[in-house]
Design a protein around this motif. Structure first.
Motif, PDB file in Angstrom:
ATOM      1  N   MET A  49     -29.638  -5.010  19.750  1.00  0.00           N
ATOM      2  CA  MET A  49     -29.121  -4.825  18.405  1.00  0.00           C
ATOM      3  C   MET A  49     -28.092  -5.900  18.101  1.00  0.00           C
ATOM      4  O   MET A  49     -27.261  -6.219  18.936  1.00  0.00           O
ATOM      5  N   THR A  50     -28.139  -6.440  16.882  1.00  0.00           N
ATOM      6  CA  THR A  50     -27.141  -7.411  16.500  1.00  0.00           C
ATOM      7  C   THR A  50     -25.833  -6.715  16.194  1.00  0.00           C
ATOM      8  O   THR A  50     -25.793  -5.564  15.772  1.00  0.00           O
ATOM      9  N   PRO A  53     -38.670   2.030  15.641  1.00  0.00           N
ATOM     10  CA  PRO A  53     -38.095   0.975  16.497  1.00  0.00           C
ATOM     11  C   PRO A  53     -36.740   0.488  15.998  1.00  0.00           C
ATOM     12  O   PRO A  53     -36.504   0.374  14.791  1.00  0.00           O
ATOM     13  N   ASP A  54     -35.861   0.182  16.949  1.00  0.00           N
ATOM     14  CA  ASP A  54     -34.562  -0.388  16.601  1.00  0.00           C
ATOM     15  C   ASP A  54     -34.734  -1.633  15.734  1.00  0.00           C
ATOM     16  O   ASP A  54     -34.008  -1.825  14.749  1.00  0.00           O
ATOM     17  N   ALA A  55     -35.682  -2.491  16.121  1.00  0.00           N
ATOM     18  CA  ALA A  55     -35.847  -3.762  15.409  1.00  0.00           C
ATOM     19  C   ALA A  55     -36.213  -3.548  13.945  1.00  0.00           C
ATOM     20  O   ALA A  55     -35.771  -4.302  13.069  1.00  0.00           O
ATOM     21  N   GLU A  71     -33.035  -2.551  12.106  1.00  0.00           N
ATOM     22  CA  GLU A  71     -32.149  -3.701  11.940  1.00  0.00           C
ATOM     23  C   GLU A  71     -32.652  -4.650  10.855  1.00  0.00           C
ATOM     24  O   GLU A  71     -31.872  -5.172  10.051  1.00  0.00           O
ATOM     25  N   ARG A  72     -33.969  -4.869  10.811  1.00  0.00           N
ATOM     26  CA  ARG A  72     -34.524  -5.779   9.808  1.00  0.00           C
ATOM     27  C   ARG A  72     -34.398  -5.198   8.405  1.00  0.00           C
ATOM     28  O   ARG A  72     -34.144  -5.930   7.442  1.00  0.00           O
ATOM     29  N   THR A 124     -42.592  -0.181  26.464  1.00  0.00           N
ATOM     30  CA  THR A 124     -41.800   0.336  25.347  1.00  0.00           C
ATOM     31  C   THR A 124     -41.737   1.855  25.400  1.00  0.00           C
ATOM     32  O   THR A 124     -40.670   2.458  25.193  1.00  0.00           O
ATOM     33  N   ASP A 171     -44.043  -4.210  18.537  1.00  0.00           N
ATOM     34  CA  ASP A 171     -43.020  -5.214  18.232  1.00  0.00           C
ATOM     35  C   ASP A 171     -43.575  -6.317  17.339  1.00  0.00           C
ATOM     36  O   ASP A 171     -42.894  -6.782  16.412  1.00  0.00           O
ATOM     37  N   VAL A 227     -43.496  -5.444  13.555  1.00  0.00           N
ATOM     38  CA  VAL A 227     -42.267  -4.975  12.906  1.00  0.00           C
ATOM     39  C   VAL A 227     -41.946  -5.793  11.665  1.00  0.00           C
ATOM     40  O   VAL A 227     -41.584  -5.251  10.607  1.00  0.00           O
ATOM     41  N   THR A 246     -41.769  -4.175   7.986  1.00  0.00           N
ATOM     42  CA  THR A 246     -40.489  -4.250   7.280  1.00  0.00           C
ATOM     43  C   THR A 246     -40.643  -4.937   5.929  1.00  0.00           C
ATOM     44  O   THR A 246     -40.131  -4.466   4.909  1.00  0.00           O
TER      45      THR A 246
END
Length: 296
Positions: A1-2, A44-46, A49-50, A191, A280, A283, A287
């Motif tokens: 995570m950023t 998903p976390d990604a 975040e996106r 995953t 992944d 994503v 998004t």
């Protein structure tokens, strides 16, 4: 995570229950509410975040009897699918959506069984939501589908449910069980292993019914999902995105195609290499399609 989009965890009281949530992005940005399938880690976390980087406030949450949300008795749930839909609307309001007084309606997204919750929520509480995303789901309740909808792939289900149950008190055993199941379904085992371990860490106890509710969503096998809602789908009047994996053996692609046909103006996004989970590699595409529905 950023660092800019670190998740903030909170327990939110709405509709008489406590929902475990994680949020990403600015509090004053348009809300995207992600319904767990059944836990929030189905998303998903990604992706979270996106979406946040795209100017959204993203909140993912656990359904009842999973994760950090209210857990009572997963074997005999004292609520219905329509109650779960009401939870989504109330949660949107509590987070500043349309029902919060002067707020904006939310973009509601559901995955798997969470997609069933999202459909009913959009139908029962239309003022609460401005857009709808449905991922890897179908328009009928768990159990035998309508004659025109493809059922679970029999060979895959035989392999999936022929396996002995793991030692639910062992984090490692549960994670390996999930990884093996993912391989059967066509998802990424690594995953799935990591996600199952995180779900295990967030599960209130190692009793098999509670673990089953969290890891497999089997509380839905006991849930009252009446009345039917498929015939009401033409009443959904918000921009809708249907995302489905071409290789999904659990809810085969025909289920997503039916949703896209029956919801006016819905867009169907088929992920060629995906099964039941959002891989992944997809994503970014998912998004982008979600952001294209508009800020609300």
């Amino acid at each position: 995570m950023t660092a800019a989009h670190t998740a903030v965890r909170a327990a939110v009281h709405a509709n008489g229950v406590v929902s475990g949530t994680e949020s990403f992005g600015a509090d004053d940005a348009p809300l995207v509410l992600l319904v767990g399938g059944p836990t929030m880690l189905s998303w998903p976390d990604a992706l979270c975040e996106r979406l946040a980087a795209g100017g959204r406030r993203v909140v993912r949450y656990d359904l009842r009897d999973s994760g950090a949300s209210t857990t009572v008795d997963p074997q005999a749930p004292g609520y219905t699918l329509r109650d779960l839909a009401a939870d989504a609307a109330a949660l949107a309001g509590a987070l500043g959506g349309a029902l919060g007084g002067g707020g904006r309606p939310a973009h509601l997204a559901g995955i798997g069984v969470g997609g069933m919750v999202a459909q009913v929520a959009a139908l029962d509480h239309p003022g609460a939501f401005c857009a709808l995303t449905l991922v890897g789901t179908r328009a009928v309740a768990p159990g035998p589908p309508d004659d025109d909808l493809p059922d679970h792939d029999p060979a895959t289900m035989s392999r999936l449910f022929a396996r002995p149950a793991p030692d639910w008190s062992s984090r490692t055993a549960v994670a390996e069980f999930a990884a093996a199941g993912a391989e059967i379904l066509g998802n990424d085992p690594g995953t799935a292993r990591a996600t199952a371990a995180r779900i295990w860490d967030r599960t209130p106890g190692t009793a098999p019914p509670v673990q089953l509710a969290n890891q497999l969503g089997l509380v839905f096998a006991s849930l009252d999902c009446a009345p039917r809602w498929r015939e009401r789908l033409p009443g959904i009047r918000v921009p809708t995105l249907v995302v489905h994996g071409r290789r999904d053996p659990f809810f085969p692609l025909g289920n997503g195609e039916a949703l896209a046909r029956e919801i006016p103006g819905a867009r169907l996004l088929v992920l060629p290499e995906a099964a039941t989970a959002i891989p992944d590699a997809a994503v970014g595409e998912v998004t982008g399609a979600m952001l294209a529905l508009g800020p609300g």
